[in-house]
Design a protein around this motif. Structure first.
Motif, short mmCIF file in Angstrom:
data_model
loop_
_atom_site.label_atom_id
_atom_site.label_comp_id
_atom_site.label_asym_id
_atom_site.label_seq_id
_atom_site.Cartn_x
_atom_site.Cartn_y
_atom_site.Cartn_z
N PRO A 102 0.79 -1.23 0.00
CA PRO A 102 0.00 0.00 0.00
C PRO A 102 0.82 1.28 0.00
O PRO A 102 0.26 2.38 0.05
N ALA A 103 2.17 1.18 -0.04
CA ALA A 103 2.98 2.40 -0.05
C ALA A 103 2.65 3.27 -1.27
O ALA A 103 2.68 4.50 -1.18
N ARG A 104 2.36 2.63 -2.38
CA ARG A 104 1.96 3.32 -3.61
C ARG A 104 0.73 2.61 -4.14
O ARG A 104 0.57 1.40 -3.95
N PRO A 105 -0.14 3.33 -4.85
CA PRO A 105 -1.35 2.70 -5.38
C PRO A 105 -1.02 1.60 -6.41
O PRO A 105 -0.12 1.74 -7.22
N ALA A 106 -1.77 0.51 -6.35
CA ALA A 106 -1.55 -0.60 -7.29
C ALA A 106 -1.73 -0.15 -8.73
O ALA A 106 -1.05 -0.64 -9.64
N GLU A 107 -2.64 0.80 -8.96
CA GLU A 107 -2.87 1.31 -10.32
C GLU A 107 -1.61 1.96 -10.89
O GLU A 107 -1.41 1.98 -12.10
N GLU A 108 -0.77 2.49 -10.02
CA GLU A 108 0.47 3.11 -10.48
C GLU A 108 1.37 2.08 -11.15
O GLU A 108 1.93 2.33 -12.22
N GLN A 109 1.50 0.91 -10.55
CA GLN A 109 2.32 -0.14 -11.14
C GLN A 109 1.75 -0.57 -12.49
O GLN A 109 2.50 -0.77 -13.45
N GLU A 110 0.45 -0.71 -12.57
CA GLU A 110 -0.18 -1.09 -13.83
C GLU A 110 0.10 -0.06 -14.92
O GLU A 110 0.41 -0.41 -16.06
N MET A 111 0.04 1.23 -14.56
CA MET A 111 0.31 2.28 -15.54
C MET A 111 1.78 2.28 -15.95
O MET A 111 2.10 2.45 -17.14
N LEU A 112 2.68 2.08 -14.98
CA LEU A 112 4.10 2.01 -15.31
C LEU A 112 4.40 0.86 -16.28
O LEU A 112 5.17 1.02 -17.22
N LEU A 113 3.77 -0.28 -16.04
CA LEU A 113 3.96 -1.43 -16.92
C LEU A 113 3.45 -1.13 -18.33
O LEU A 113 4.11 -1.45 -19.33
N GLN A 114 2.29 -0.49 -18.42
CA GLN A 114 1.73 -0.16 -19.72
C GLN A 114 2.61 0.84 -20.46
O GLN A 114 2.89 0.68 -21.66
N LEU A 115 3.07 1.86 -19.77
CA LEU A 115 3.95 2.85 -20.40
C LEU A 115 5.27 2.22 -20.82
O LEU A 115 5.78 2.50 -21.92
N ARG A 116 5.84 1.36 -19.97
CA ARG A 116 7.08 0.67 -20.32
C ARG A 116 6.91 -0.14 -21.60
O ARG A 116 7.73 -0.07 -22.52
N ASP A 117 5.81 -0.89 -21.67
CA ASP A 117 5.58 -1.73 -22.85
C ASP A 117 5.33 -0.90 -24.10
O ASP A 117 5.78 -1.26 -25.20
N THR A 118 4.63 0.21 -23.96
CA THR A 118 4.38 1.09 -25.10
C THR A 118 5.68 1.69 -25.62
O THR A 118 5.93 1.71 -26.83
N LEU A 119 6.54 2.14 -24.70
CA LEU A 119 7.82 2.70 -25.13
C LEU A 119 8.73 1.64 -25.73
O LEU A 119 9.47 1.91 -26.68
N PHE A 120 8.67 0.42 -25.21
CA PHE A 120 9.45 -0.66 -25.81
C PHE A 120 8.99 -0.92 -27.24
O PHE A 120 9.82 -1.09 -28.15
N ALA A 121 7.68 -0.91 -27.45
CA ALA A 121 7.14 -1.10 -28.80
C ALA A 121 7.60 0.02 -29.72
O ALA A 121 7.93 -0.22 -30.89
N MET A 122 7.64 1.25 -29.20
CA MET A 122 8.12 2.37 -30.01
C MET A 122 9.59 2.18 -30.37
O MET A 122 10.00 2.45 -31.50
N ARG A 123 10.39 1.71 -29.42
CA ARG A 123 11.81 1.47 -29.68
C ARG A 123 11.98 0.40 -30.75
O ARG A 123 12.83 0.53 -31.65
N MET A 124 11.20 -0.66 -30.67
CA MET A 124 11.30 -1.73 -31.66
C MET A 124 10.84 -1.25 -33.03
O MET A 124 11.45 -1.60 -34.05
N ASP A 125 9.79 -0.44 -33.06
CA ASP A 125 9.32 0.11 -34.32
C ASP A 125 10.41 0.97 -34.96
O ASP A 125 10.67 0.86 -36.16
N TYR A 126 11.05 1.80 -34.16
CA TYR A 126 12.15 2.63 -34.67
C TYR A 126 13.26 1.75 -35.22
O TYR A 126 13.80 2.00 -36.29
N SER A 127 13.60 0.69 -34.47
CA SER A 127 14.68 -0.20 -34.90
C SER A 127 14.35 -0.85 -36.23
O SER A 127 15.19 -0.90 -37.14
#
Length: 67
Positions: free
Chosen positions: A35-60
């Motif tokens: 409970p130190a940070r909201p669980a939704e925060e981790q879900e959003m971080l995961l989604q943003l990480r995956d989106t940016l990874f997809a952008m990196r792969m698209d660029y590559s």
């Protein structure tokens, strides 16, 4: 997403994309959990990480096809 939900757009170069992706990976590694940070925060971080990874792969893939 709801019909009237606000949206924004970010534009940045590949170096910024890589840096932000790397920071999100780091943030997830040190994320203190609920409970130190909201669980939704981790879900959003995961989604943003995956989106940016997809952008990196698209660029590559796009930059390889230009060679």
């Amino acid at each position: 997403m709801e019909k009237d939900e606000w949206q924004g757009t970010l534009n940045f170069n590949i170096q910024s994309c890589r840096m932000l992706h790397n920071h999100l990976v780091y943030s997830l590694q040190v994320w203190p959990g609920s409970p130190a940070r909201p669980a939704e925060e981790q879900e959003m971080l995961l989604q943003l990480r995956d989106t940016l990874f997809a952008m990196r792969m698209d660029y590559s893939l796009e930059s390889k096809s230009r060679d």
